[in-house]
Design an enzyme around this catalytic site. Structure first.
Site, short mmCIF file in Angstrom:
data_model
loop_
_atom_site.label_atom_id
_atom_site.label_comp_id
_atom_site.label_asym_id
_atom_site.label_seq_id
_atom_site.Cartn_x
_atom_site.Cartn_y
_atom_site.Cartn_z
N GLU A 91 0.81 -1.21 0.00
CA GLU A 91 0.00 0.00 0.00
C GLU A 91 0.85 1.26 0.00
O GLU A 91 1.97 1.28 0.47
CB GLU A 91 -0.98 -0.01 1.17
CG GLU A 91 -0.34 -0.19 2.51
CD GLU A 91 -1.37 -0.36 3.62
OE1 GLU A 91 -2.10 -1.36 3.61
OE2 GLU A 91 -1.42 0.51 4.49
N CYS A 104 3.54 8.33 1.18
CA CYS A 104 4.10 7.37 2.13
C CYS A 104 4.31 6.06 1.39
O CYS A 104 3.35 5.49 0.87
CB CYS A 104 3.12 7.20 3.29
SG CYS A 104 3.65 6.02 4.50
N CYS A 115 6.48 -5.09 15.80
CA CYS A 115 6.06 -4.25 16.93
C CYS A 115 4.62 -4.62 17.33
O CYS A 115 3.80 -4.93 16.46
CB CYS A 115 6.13 -2.77 16.56
SG CYS A 115 7.79 -2.29 16.08
N GLY A 163 6.90 -2.06 6.40
CA GLY A 163 8.29 -2.51 6.35
C GLY A 163 9.25 -1.66 7.14
O GLY A 163 8.92 -0.55 7.57
N GLU A 164 10.44 -2.20 7.34
CA GLU A 164 11.49 -1.49 8.05
C GLU A 164 12.55 -1.10 7.01
O GLU A 164 13.29 -1.96 6.54
CB GLU A 164 12.07 -2.38 9.16
CG GLU A 164 13.36 -1.90 9.77
CD GLU A 164 13.35 -0.44 10.20
OE1 GLU A 164 12.47 -0.03 10.97
OE2 GLU A 164 14.24 0.31 9.75
N SER A 195 11.91 6.68 8.18
CA SER A 195 11.61 6.33 9.58
C SER A 195 12.12 4.92 9.89
O SER A 195 11.89 3.98 9.13
CB SER A 195 10.10 6.38 9.77
OG SER A 195 9.75 5.90 11.05
N SER A 218 11.50 5.75 15.55
CA SER A 218 10.31 5.32 16.29
C SER A 218 10.75 4.96 17.70
O SER A 218 11.26 3.87 17.93
CB SER A 218 9.68 4.11 15.60
OG SER A 218 9.10 4.52 14.39
N ILE A 219 10.57 5.87 18.62
CA ILE A 219 11.08 5.65 19.97
C ILE A 219 10.00 5.00 20.85
O ILE A 219 10.24 4.00 21.49
CB ILE A 219 11.68 6.96 20.57
CG1 ILE A 219 12.40 6.70 21.89
CG2 ILE A 219 10.67 8.06 20.74
CD1 ILE A 219 13.81 6.30 21.75
N CYS A 340 -0.58 2.51 8.96
CA CYS A 340 0.41 1.57 8.48
C CYS A 340 -0.10 0.12 8.33
O CYS A 340 -0.35 -0.55 9.32
CB CYS A 340 1.53 1.64 9.49
SG CYS A 340 3.02 0.82 9.08
#
Ligand code: SAH
Ligand code: SF4
Length: 357
Positions: A91, A104, A115, A163-164, A195, A218-219, A340
């Protein structure tokens, strides 16, 4: 299956033409057709010889993503669901702001970081996207404007979809190089944000690249105990290691960094955590911005709820009082599952249901 031509940097395309008995200036002509005139067929590139067009057609595709769903929200946010050549769904979201149009993008099919609050992490990563598939998401959104004969452009990019990105580092770097190139889309590095959930070794590599592209971390929690509970990556890369990598990045780049903080009701949204977060960022306040993100509820993660408006504003006030730059992210496209991975996971569930009935 042919690879997308969007995956090659202009230098790689020059090289490819040379290897295939063509002049390297062809690469500039092709890029002009792809990114300025934005054609979708090689046959339209009418200043190339027939042989050259044939060579391109034999080796590359321009379109590899098929639009399967396009949902428009009342606030103008548009969510695209694309099917890739291998059938996987990804997406892409277009958000409209006063300052421009931001897209995005997705970088992986699923995500291995897992996560606990995220729809993308529900599905294990099945593969990385290649650079061309990431660039093509931008081109498809741009085509959405072009077909409406609007003069609008994609002006900003956030790498915050499924995704990372730092787990797909080489393709991410290719993508950034291509969309930033002056000969192509020329989207300014300062208009792009990547990110990461905090893959520490890659933060060092990224700092060494010397790019002007913004970095967001992303904390989500200020202590190891809490962060590990909601993001298991914190076990591998705990807060001290993450902060050391961030210090290295800040020293090298002197660029402001964004910290993303999802507010989960009664989990990480107390004033105490705001104070702990302020303490954590104290020595880098001048180069930090905290983006408070109201949690977008995901069906499968019913252990979490969105924080109350009172808790959100108390958290915000507590950070401000400690001199931390911060803001609350305005929810975009809430009515169309814009969080997301949500549209994709819904679509997959729907397909599964259709298969079983
Ligand atoms: N993997 C990267 C980039 C993609 S996630 C990362 O984690 O940073 C991008 C952002 O969306 C992250 O800050 C993530 O925490 C947030 N996000 C994920 N699920 C969400 C949800 N249900 N509600 C609100 N934000 C969410
Ligand atoms: Fe992966 Fe980011 Fe979702 Fe975590 S928040 S599971 S890192 S996409």
């Amino acid at each position: 299956m042919k690879n997308s031509i969007y995956g090659l940097t202009i230098d790689q395309l020059k090289e490819w033409f040379l290897e295939n008995g063509q002049k390297k200036y062809r690469a500039e002509q092709v890029w002009d057709w792809l990114y300025i005139k934005r054609v979708t067929e090689f046959a339209e590139m009418n200043n190339l010889s027939k042989d050259c067009v044939q060579l391109l057609e034999d080796n590359f595709a321009i379109r590899t993503l098929k639009e399967t769903v396009k949902q428009e929200s009342a606030d103008g946010t548009i969510k695209f669901l694309f099917q890739m050549q291998d059938g996987n769904l990804i997406e892409t979201v277009l958000m409209r702001f006063k300052y421009g149009n931001s897209v995005c993008v997705t970088t992986q099919v699923g995500c291995n970081i897992g996560c606990s609050f995220c729809a993308s992490g529900l599905l294990k990563k099945s593969r990385d996207l290649n650079a061309g598939e990431i660039v093509e998401q931008i081109m498809q959104v741009q085509a959405h404007f072009d077909t409406q004969q609007k003069e609008e452009r994609v002006s900003h990019i956030v790498v915050m979809g499924i995704g990372e990105p730092f787990d797909n580092y080489t393709n991410l770097m290719g993508f950034l190089n291509i969309v930033n190139s002056q000969k192509g889309l020329a989207i300014g590095a300062r208009h792009i944000t990547v990110s990461t959930s905090g893959i520490v070794p890659k933060i060092y590599d990224y700092a060494d690249e010397g790019l002007q592209v913004n970095l967001a971390i992303s904390i989500h929690a200020p202590t190891n105990e809490l962060r590990t509970r909601i993001m298991k990556i914190n076990k591998a890369y705990p807060i001290e290691k993450l902060m050391a990598a961030i210090d290295y990045y800040l020293e090298k780049s002197n660029r402001r960094i964004t910290f993303e903080y999802i507010l989960l009701r009664d989990v990480n949204d107390h004033v105490e955590e705001a104070h702990q977060l302020a303490k954590l960022l104290e020595d880098k306040r001048h180069l930090s911005y905290v983006n408070l993100i109201p949690y977008n509820s995901v069906d499968e993660h019913d252990q979490y709820q969105q924080s109350t408006p009172e808790a959100i504003s108390a958290f915000y006030d507590a950070l401000k009082k400690k001199g931390i730059n911060c803001g609350v992210r305005h929810e975009q496209g809430a009515d169309i599952d814009a969080a997301c991975g949500q549209l994709r996971s819904k679509q997959i569930k729907k397909e599964k249901k259709e298969v079983t009935v």
